[in-house]
Design a protein around this motif. Structure first.
Motif, PDB file in Angstrom:
ATOM      1  N   LEU A 117     -99.631  80.910  68.156  1.00 35.43           N
ATOM      2  CA  LEU A 117    -100.163  82.221  67.797  1.00 35.43           C
ATOM      3  C   LEU A 117     -99.107  83.276  68.075  1.00 35.43           C
ATOM      4  CD1 LEU A 117    -103.745  81.677  69.096  1.00 35.43           C
ATOM      5  CD2 LEU A 117    -103.256  82.766  66.917  1.00 35.43           C
ATOM      6  N   ARG A 118     -98.837  84.116  67.090  1.00 36.20           N
ATOM      7  CA  ARG A 118     -97.777  85.117  67.218  1.00 36.20           C
ATOM      8  C   ARG A 118     -98.231  86.464  66.651  1.00 36.20           C
ATOM      9  NH1 ARG A 118     -92.629  82.594  67.979  1.00 36.20           N
ATOM     10  NH2 ARG A 118     -91.887  84.726  68.294  1.00 36.20           N
ATOM     11  N   PRO A 119     -97.717  87.564  67.184  1.00 37.44           N
ATOM     12  CA  PRO A 119     -98.018  88.870  66.586  1.00 37.44           C
ATOM     13  C   PRO A 119     -97.285  89.042  65.260  1.00 37.44           C
ATOM     14  CG  PRO A 119     -96.490  89.127  68.431  1.00 37.44           C
ATOM     15  CD  PRO A 119     -96.880  87.686  68.389  1.00 37.44           C
ATOM     16  N   THR A 120     -98.014  89.449  64.231  1.00 32.66           N
ATOM     17  CA  THR A 120     -97.409  89.664  62.918  1.00 32.66           C
ATOM     18  C   THR A 120     -98.015  90.900  62.277  1.00 32.66           C
ATOM     19  OG1 THR A 120     -99.035  88.273  61.778  1.00 32.66           O
ATOM     20  CG2 THR A 120     -97.003  87.202  62.498  1.00 32.66           C
ATOM     21  N   ASP A 121     -97.275  91.484  61.365  1.00 30.48           N
ATOM     22  CA  ASP A 121     -97.767  92.602  60.573  1.00 30.48           C
ATOM     23  C   ASP A 121     -98.997  92.160  59.781  1.00 30.48           C
ATOM     24  OD1 ASP A 121     -97.023  95.340  59.074  1.00 30.48           O
ATOM     25  OD2 ASP A 121     -97.596  93.840  57.577  1.00 30.48           O
ATOM     26  N   VAL A 122    -100.033  92.979  59.775  1.00 27.14           N
ATOM     27  CA  VAL A 122    -101.294  92.626  59.131  1.00 27.14           C
ATOM     28  C   VAL A 122    -101.099  92.220  57.674  1.00 27.14           C
ATOM     29  CG1 VAL A 122    -103.499  93.580  58.319  1.00 27.14           C
ATOM     30  CG2 VAL A 122    -102.777  93.963  60.681  1.00 27.14           C
ATOM     31  N   GLN A 123    -100.324  92.999  56.930  1.00 30.23           N
ATOM     32  CA  GLN A 123    -100.154  92.714  55.510  1.00 30.23           C
ATOM     33  C   GLN A 123     -99.330  91.453  55.279  1.00 30.23           C
ATOM     34  OE1 GLN A 123     -98.812  96.898  54.810  1.00 30.23           O
ATOM     35  NE2 GLN A 123    -100.106  96.780  52.995  1.00 30.23           N
ATOM     36  N   VAL A 124     -98.309  91.253  56.093  1.00 25.62           N
ATOM     37  CA  VAL A 124     -97.499  90.042  55.946  1.00 25.62           C
ATOM     38  C   VAL A 124     -98.318  88.812  56.313  1.00 25.62           C
ATOM     39  CG1 VAL A 124     -95.405  88.855  56.694  1.00 25.62           C
ATOM     40  CG2 VAL A 124     -95.379  91.332  56.353  1.00 25.62           C
ATOM     41  N   ASN A 125     -99.146  88.933  57.341  1.00 21.70           N
ATOM     42  CA  ASN A 125    -100.043  87.844  57.716  1.00 21.70           C
ATOM     43  C   ASN A 125    -100.948  87.480  56.546  1.00 21.70           C
ATOM     44  OD1 ASN A 125    -101.809  86.060  58.985  1.00 21.70           O
ATOM     45  ND2 ASN A 125    -102.268  87.396  60.691  1.00 21.70           N
ATOM     46  N   SER A 126    -101.467  88.488  55.860  1.00 16.86           N
ATOM     47  CA  SER A 126    -102.334  88.262  54.714  1.00 16.86           C
ATOM     48  C   SER A 126    -101.576  87.591  53.572  1.00 16.86           C
ATOM     49  CB  SER A 126    -102.936  89.584  54.247  1.00 16.86           C
ATOM     50  OG  SER A 126    -103.733  89.413  53.103  1.00 16.86           O
ATOM     51  N   THR A 127    -100.338  88.013  53.359  1.00 22.24           N
ATOM     52  CA  THR A 127     -99.521  87.405  52.297  1.00 22.24           C
ATOM     53  C   THR A 127     -99.234  85.942  52.591  1.00 22.24           C
ATOM     54  OG1 THR A 127     -98.474  89.517  51.777  1.00 22.24           O
ATOM     55  CG2 THR A 127     -97.311  87.533  51.094  1.00 22.24           C
ATOM     56  N   ARG A 128     -98.935  85.652  53.844  1.00 22.41           N
ATOM     57  CA  ARG A 128     -98.700  84.251  54.207  1.00 22.41           C
ATOM     58  C   ARG A 128     -99.974  83.431  54.044  1.00 22.41           C
ATOM     59  NH1 ARG A 128     -99.329  80.303  58.894  1.00 22.41           N
ATOM     60  NH2 ARG A 128     -98.901  78.470  57.608  1.00 22.41           N
ATOM     61  N   GLY A 129    -101.111  84.001  54.465  1.00 24.22           N
ATOM     62  CA  GLY A 129    -102.382  83.308  54.318  1.00 24.22           C
ATOM     63  C   GLY A 129    -102.361  81.953  55.003  1.00 24.22           C
ATOM     64  N   ASN A 130    -102.754  80.908  54.270  1.00 28.18           N
ATOM     65  CA  ASN A 130    -102.733  79.560  54.835  1.00 28.18           C
ATOM     66  C   ASN A 130    -101.704  78.674  54.141  1.00 28.18           C
ATOM     67  OD1 ASN A 130    -103.937  79.072  52.364  1.00 28.18           O
ATOM     68  ND2 ASN A 130    -105.542  77.740  53.180  1.00 28.18           N
ATOM     69  N   LYS A 131    -100.677  79.306  53.574  1.00 28.87           N
ATOM     70  CA  LYS A 131     -99.662  78.555  52.837  1.00 28.87           C
ATOM     71  C   LYS A 131     -98.841  77.668  53.766  1.00 28.87           C
ATOM     72  CE  LYS A 131     -99.154  82.260  49.406  1.00 28.87           C
ATOM     73  NZ  LYS A 131     -98.272  83.354  48.931  1.00 28.87           N
ATOM     74  N   ASP A 132     -98.423  76.546  53.223  1.00 33.09           N
ATOM     75  CA  ASP A 132     -97.476  75.692  53.922  1.00 33.09           C
ATOM     76  C   ASP A 132     -96.106  76.351  53.937  1.00 33.09           C
ATOM     77  OD1 ASP A 132     -98.821  72.756  54.249  1.00 33.09           O
ATOM     78  OD2 ASP A 132     -99.567  73.720  52.434  1.00 33.09           O
ATOM     79  N   PHE A 133     -95.179  75.758  54.675  1.00 27.87           N
ATOM     80  CA  PHE A 133     -93.830  76.311  54.790  1.00 27.87           C
ATOM     81  C   PHE A 133     -92.853  75.509  53.946  1.00 27.87           C
ATOM     82  CE2 PHE A 133     -95.930  77.702  58.710  1.00 27.87           C
ATOM     83  CZ  PHE A 133     -95.661  79.056  58.658  1.00 27.87           C
ATOM     84  N   ASP A 134     -92.023  76.241  53.193  1.00 24.32           N
ATOM     85  CA  ASP A 134     -91.009  75.623  52.336  1.00 24.32           C
ATOM     86  C   ASP A 134     -90.007  76.705  51.960  1.00 24.32           C
ATOM     87  OD1 ASP A 134     -89.639  73.772  50.817  1.00 24.32           O
ATOM     88  OD2 ASP A 134     -91.191  73.584  49.267  1.00 24.32           O
ATOM     89  N   ASN A 135     -88.893  76.293  51.396  1.00 25.86           N
ATOM     90  CA  ASN A 135     -87.896  77.245  50.910  1.00 25.86           C
ATOM     91  C   ASN A 135     -88.277  77.756  49.531  1.00 25.86           C
ATOM     92  OD1 ASN A 135     -85.947  77.082  53.088  1.00 25.86           O
ATOM     93  ND2 ASN A 135     -85.448  75.029  52.354  1.00 25.86           N
ATOM     94  N   GLY A 136     -87.947  79.018  49.258  1.00 28.02           N
ATOM     95  CA  GLY A 136     -88.076  79.533  47.910  1.00 28.02           C
ATOM     96  C   GLY A 136     -89.154  80.567  47.730  1.00 28.02           C
ATOM     97  N   GLY A 137     -89.204  81.100  46.504  1.00 21.03           N
ATOM     98  CA  GLY A 137     -90.168  82.129  46.170  1.00 21.03           C
ATOM     99  C   GLY A 137     -89.513  83.485  46.011  1.00 21.03           C
ATOM    100  N   SER A 138     -90.329  84.510  45.958  1.00 24.66           N
ATOM    101  CA  SER A 138     -89.857  85.881  45.802  1.00 24.66           C
ATOM    102  C   SER A 138     -89.827  86.569  47.155  1.00 24.66           C
ATOM    103  CB  SER A 138     -90.777  86.663  44.859  1.00 24.66           C
ATOM    104  OG  SER A 138     -90.843  86.045  43.588  1.00 24.66           O
ATOM    105  N   GLU A 139     -88.815  87.422  47.363  1.00 28.30           N
ATOM    106  CA  GLU A 139     -88.682  88.104  48.644  1.00 28.30           C
ATOM    107  C   GLU A 139     -89.773  89.158  48.796  1.00 28.30           C
ATOM    108  OE1 GLU A 139     -85.086  89.824  51.435  1.00 28.30           O
ATOM    109  OE2 GLU A 139     -84.887  89.970  49.242  1.00 28.30           O
TER     110      GLU A 139
END
Length: 272
Positions: A144-166
């Protein structure tokens, strides 16, 4: 190799005292929960905390580490707020925490659910295994880590991998429809948190058996990917002073267990 922010450059202060595993019921963050010291040298940890794991590999190593790190104090979800204010304190400003994905230093008291505030991010997404915020994996501050609310929402429950849009709101982080790539400075941190969870929660304590796999789009399955990428991130971004100090604060003041992959990054390859 990952880049480092200047606030991660504090010198390591090692104490040679032996380590004792504590048990009990967690309280709210103590007033002296400042991130300024280290518990023990690696040798002292191997002679005490990790003595039943040293020299093992593969499934035997994973089983030994599971037994060791399962001896922990469990926090409630409300206690996580205060714990994160200690574990993720900005070494350059004791009134602030450092947010995981943005690297932003923000007031400890500016937490909540509103835009611009910080909240509690489950790095192992809580829907992957459906453990929610229950005491156990849902409140384990090793992931569990502190994160920006909006960035947390963008990450959601996605897995981790390389790539995508910045992400415009969090440069250095990337995302697409099924994965999230954190900034270089914390790639290894993310990998080691995921692998800690896979060792700690083996399906023997009423929660799902959490395991990494080499895919994305895992949905609600108790899996998180992408293992090959996580292994690469752990190797390319080794534990830094901030991450090591965080491990010690969790051990000393809150859960009284450790993330073994911070103390022994080579154990990632020894198990997977």
């Amino acid at each position: 190799m990952s880049r480092r922010h200047s606030f991660y450059a504090r010198p390591l202060l090692a104490a040679a005292a032996a380590v004792t595993v504590l048990a009990g019921t967690a309280a709210a963050a103590p007033a002296d929960a400042s991130p300024g010291r280290y518990t023990a040298t690696a040798a002292a940890l191997d002679d005490t905390y990790y003595q039943d794991a040293v020299g093992k590999t593969g499934a035997e190593l994973k089983a030994a580490l599971h037994t060791i790190i399962s001896d922990q104090t469990k926090l409630s979800y409300s206690q996580v707020w205060d714990a994160l204010k200690a574990t993720d304190e900005d070494p350059a400003n004791s009134s602030n925490v450092v947010l995981l994905y943005t690297g932003r230093s923000q007031s400890k008291n500016d937490n909540g659910g509103n835009s611009g505030q910080w909240n509690r991010e489950h790095v192992w997404a809580k829907s992957h295994g459906d453990f929610g915020t229950s005491t156990g994996p849902g409140t384990d501050i090793h992931h569990l880590r502190p994160t920006d609310v909006q960035v947390n929402s963008t990450r959601g429950n996605k897995d981790f991998d390389n790539g995508g849009s910045e992400l415009g709101s969090a440069p250095g982080n990337f995302t697409d429809s099924d994965s999230f790539e954190p900034r270089d400075e914390v790639k290894g941190d993310v990998a080691r948190m995921i692998l800690y969870m896979a060792v700690r929660y083996e399906g023997t304590d009423s929660f799902a058996d959490l395991e990494p796999n080499d895919q994305v789009n895992n949905g609600s399955a108790p899996k998180m990917g992408k293992l090959s990428v996580l292994k690469q991130w752990s190797q390319e971004d080794p534990p830094d002073t901030f991450e090591k100090r965080r491990n010690d604060v969790i051990f000393d003041q809150f859960q009284h267990n450790r993330n073994p992959f911070i103390d022994h990054p080579e154990w990632v390859g020894a198990i997977w």
